[in-house]
Design an enzyme around this catalytic site. Structure first.
Site, short mmCIF file in Angstrom:
data_model
loop_
_atom_site.label_atom_id
_atom_site.label_comp_id
_atom_site.label_asym_id
_atom_site.label_seq_id
_atom_site.Cartn_x
_atom_site.Cartn_y
_atom_site.Cartn_z
N HIS A 48 6.08 6.19 11.25
CA HIS A 48 5.47 6.07 9.92
C HIS A 48 4.57 7.30 9.75
O HIS A 48 3.35 7.20 9.77
CB HIS A 48 4.66 4.78 9.85
CG HIS A 48 4.33 4.33 8.45
ND1 HIS A 48 4.50 5.13 7.35
CD2 HIS A 48 3.81 3.16 7.98
CE1 HIS A 48 4.12 4.47 6.27
NE2 HIS A 48 3.70 3.27 6.63
N LYS A 82 26.08 -5.54 -2.71
CA LYS A 82 27.53 -5.51 -2.91
C LYS A 82 28.25 -4.81 -1.76
O LYS A 82 29.47 -4.67 -1.79
CB LYS A 82 27.87 -4.80 -4.22
CG LYS A 82 27.22 -5.42 -5.46
CD LYS A 82 27.51 -4.56 -6.69
CE LYS A 82 26.78 -5.10 -7.92
NZ LYS A 82 27.01 -4.23 -9.10
N ARG A 92 0.80 -1.21 0.00
CA ARG A 92 0.00 0.00 0.00
C ARG A 92 0.84 1.27 0.00
O ARG A 92 0.58 2.20 -0.76
CB ARG A 92 -0.95 0.01 1.22
CG ARG A 92 -2.19 -0.83 1.04
CD ARG A 92 -2.67 -1.41 2.36
NE ARG A 92 -1.69 -2.35 2.87
CZ ARG A 92 -1.63 -3.63 2.48
NH1 ARG A 92 -2.50 -4.09 1.63
NH2 ARG A 92 -0.71 -4.44 2.95
#
Length: 307
Positions: free
Chosen positions: A135, A86, A57
């Site tokens: 968030h 890497k 989402r």
């Protein structure tokens, strides 16, 4: 209010007036979308989405938001396909990607990664979730959803249910709700209680109650915000197994709820909301998904300086 070039890292960086401003811009953009369809504010601008952690989402709504603003999107949805494999450092990844883009969205399993990215980059960085920390864009779309459903946030009684220890969505949301005149119920197993430092901050600003009793609390609530118990955040598998399946919201649980109760969930869900609830007027979680588009359009447009 000058937002151009501003980073969006934590809800703690926002004042109440900042939050209300974003919600008003999102509301205007939603109306414009209905009237005109896709817009052109961000034509020629490029969004880079750096998802070091799985997402459906958040990633897709940011991409949809940028396309609906008329901009373009580059990025990756898995660090396994990048030079991180890497051994490239996060700082070097950010310094590289900013050469190709105008704004960066980052999701990362490490707490503080978004703040580090913002310190390194010279273009705006928006946090799409850093570990169990913050968030902020989810919080803004949650507030937008509540305001759309009730016409207000002040005066509501809101319950946060589930994983309050590791759930970054409820950490950010609780801190933002402290700006409003709300009563907050924190409903969780003892092992998954809200962190003490957040509780202490909340108690100074709003009325809060901690409980393990979902069925006894539901009749009091206007909003029930459900979270899944996040297996991936647990350092100990045994701890997860002790709390797995602690709560399920189903029709039986909802029999004593107010008719006006609205149920939210940041998704994905596992078994904490039974699918039978989807067919009721209580279910607000799919409207909540849509809210991510206008809110993230607002944030992208503001930080790019095109709104």
């Amino acid at each position: 209010m000058n937002w151009k070039g501003r980073d969006v890292i934590s809800i703690r960086d926002f004042s109440k007036s900042d939050i209300e401003f974003v919600l008003k811009v999102a509301e205007r953009l939603e109306e414009e979308l209905k009237e005109k369809g896709p817009l052109e504010y961000a034509r020629g601008k490029i969004l880079a989405t750096l998802f070091f952690e799985p997402s459906t989402r958040t990633r897709l709504s940011f991409e949809s938001a940028m396309h609906r603003l008329g901009g373009s999107v580059i990025g990756f949805s898995s660090a396994s396909s990048t030079s991180v494999k890497k051994g490239e450092s996060l700082a070097d990844t950010i310094k590289t990607v900013e050469q190709y883009s105008d704004v960066i969205i980052i999701r990362h399993p490490m707490e503080g990664a978004a703040r580090l990215a913002a310190e390194v980059a010279e273009i705006p960085v928006i946090n799409a979730g850093d570990g169990s920390n913050q968030h902020p864009t989810q919080t803004l779309l949650d507030l937008y959803t509540i305001k759309h459903a009730f016409g207000r946030i002040d005066g509501l009684t809101i319950g946060l249910l589930g994983d309050l220890k590791y759930g970054r969505t409820v950490h950010s949301l609780a801190e933002a709700l402290a700006f409003y005149d709300v009563e907050l119920y924190l409903i969780s197993p003892e092992l998954l209680r809200m962190p003490r430092h957040i509780i202490e901050e909340l108690r100074e600003k709003i009325t809060i109650h901690e409980t393990t009793d979902l069925e006894g609390t539901i009749p009091k609530l206007d909003v029930l915000y459900v979270t899944r118990i996040q297996r991936e955040r647990f350092p100990d598998e045994e701890e997860y197994l002790r709390v797995k399946g602690s709560y399920q919201v189903n029709l039986e649980v909802l029999k004593n709820a107010k008719e006006s109760l609205r149920i939210m969930h940041p998704l994905p869900r596992v078994d904490e909301i039974h699918p039978e609830v989807d067919r009721t007027e209580h279910a607000l979680y799919f409207r909540q998904v849509f809210s991510g588009v206008p809110v993230r359009m607002a944030l992208l447009g503001l930080t790019l300086g095109v709104l």
